[in-house]
Design a protein around this motif. Sequence first.
Motif, PDB file in Angstrom:
ATOM      1  N   PRO A   1     -42.877  24.872  -6.045  1.00 30.89           N
ATOM      2  CA  PRO A   1     -42.293  24.693  -7.389  1.00 30.89           C
ATOM      3  C   PRO A   1     -40.759  24.708  -7.394  1.00 30.89           C
ATOM      4  O   PRO A   1     -40.130  23.917  -8.090  1.00 30.89           O
ATOM      5  N   ASP A   2     -40.162  25.617  -6.609  1.00 31.57           N
ATOM      6  CA  ASP A   2     -38.698  25.758  -6.665  1.00 31.57           C
ATOM      7  C   ASP A   2     -37.952  25.043  -5.554  1.00 31.57           C
ATOM      8  O   ASP A   2     -36.735  24.923  -5.616  1.00 31.57           O
ATOM      9  N   VAL A   3     -38.658  24.620  -4.538  1.00 36.08           N
ATOM     10  CA  VAL A   3     -37.943  24.156  -3.356  1.00 36.08           C
ATOM     11  C   VAL A   3     -38.784  23.158  -2.551  1.00 36.08           C
ATOM     12  O   VAL A   3     -40.020  23.234  -2.545  1.00 36.08           O
ATOM     13  N   LYS A   4     -38.084  22.197  -1.952  1.00 39.58           N
ATOM     14  CA  LYS A   4     -38.744  21.306  -1.010  1.00 39.58           C
ATOM     15  C   LYS A   4     -38.643  21.969   0.361  1.00 39.58           C
ATOM     16  O   LYS A   4     -37.554  22.003   0.951  1.00 39.58           O
ATOM     17  N   ALA A   5     -39.721  22.561   0.834  1.00 40.33           N
ATOM     18  CA  ALA A   5     -39.663  23.333   2.077  1.00 40.33           C
ATOM     19  C   ALA A   5     -39.578  22.423   3.297  1.00 40.33           C
ATOM     20  O   ALA A   5     -38.928  22.761   4.285  1.00 40.33           O
ATOM     21  N   LEU A   6     -40.246  21.276   3.233  1.00 44.47           N
ATOM     22  CA  LEU A   6     -40.168  20.294   4.328  1.00 44.47           C
ATOM     23  C   LEU A   6     -39.948  18.916   3.726  1.00 44.47           C
ATOM     24  O   LEU A   6     -40.611  18.548   2.752  1.00 44.47           O
ATOM     25  N   ASP A   7     -39.027  18.164   4.302  1.00 43.66           N
ATOM     26  CA  ASP A   7     -38.628  16.882   3.730  1.00 43.66           C
ATOM     27  C   ASP A   7     -38.719  15.775   4.774  1.00 43.66           C
ATOM     28  O   ASP A   7     -37.845  15.656   5.632  1.00 43.66           O
TER      29      ASP A   7
END
Length: 240
Positions: A15-21
Amino acid sequence: MLSLVEISHLTVKYPDVKALDDINFTVNSGDFLGIIGPNGAGKSTLFDCMLNLNTKYDGEIKFFGENIRKSKNYLNSIGYVPQKPIFEKNFPATVTDVVRMDLRKDSEESKIDEILQQLWIHELRNRRIGELSGGQLQRVFIAKALMNNPKILILDEPVTGIDQQSIELFYSILRELNSKQKITIIWSSHDLDAVNRLANHVACLNRTLFFHGQSEKFFSDDDLVKQYSEASMQEHMHHH
Ligand code: ADP
């Protein structure tokens, strides 16, 4: 060369962050891959996806050429050493009990003795698990991961809080498993020096994949190492 693991366009959004892109890399048979990255870089998220513990990702993960969304059989060929197993002092199980839990029914009981000896914990086999030092406990969990002859060993930051002598023993065990038993190793670590010494491939993760390739190429390029360290440091300060 056979690709044991293929990761394509792997993206994980919390929800708050793109952990892997948009992570892309492959691991070939016999590789010793060190995954480095600061806290919050997405290492645990990556492992969770690879181990089918997190299925909420975009992109594709293949083990042995097969999409892991289609078949979970690949998990039988993976040994996983988690970050920090914690036990109560009086937890009523011995070293042998804990290792035996993973022994498949069709395997030999003698396998236990063989592996405990290989990991220098045979003399501890009747000790309670809660009485062991961090280094001993770590070797018990490697033994557990090795019980069913895995082709791939995955280790998540395994030397946190362990004394230097045990760490060196642990490194020599990893080296032997890779070079003599030809087990492919995927290992996340904070220790750049150790990755430089042990791994033949390196993946630098910082939510995106900053570098992936031969570790020689990375560590011989001072600018690259510096760039990476600075980027990691910034991330780190950002989150603490
Ligand atoms: P690392 O293992 O490299 O420290 P993680 O994969 O644990 O990194 O975390 C990557 C980012 O995703 C961090 O910002 C973390 O706070 C966030 N994160 C991890 N797990 C969850 C979760 N279950 N829900 C929401 N955010 C998460």
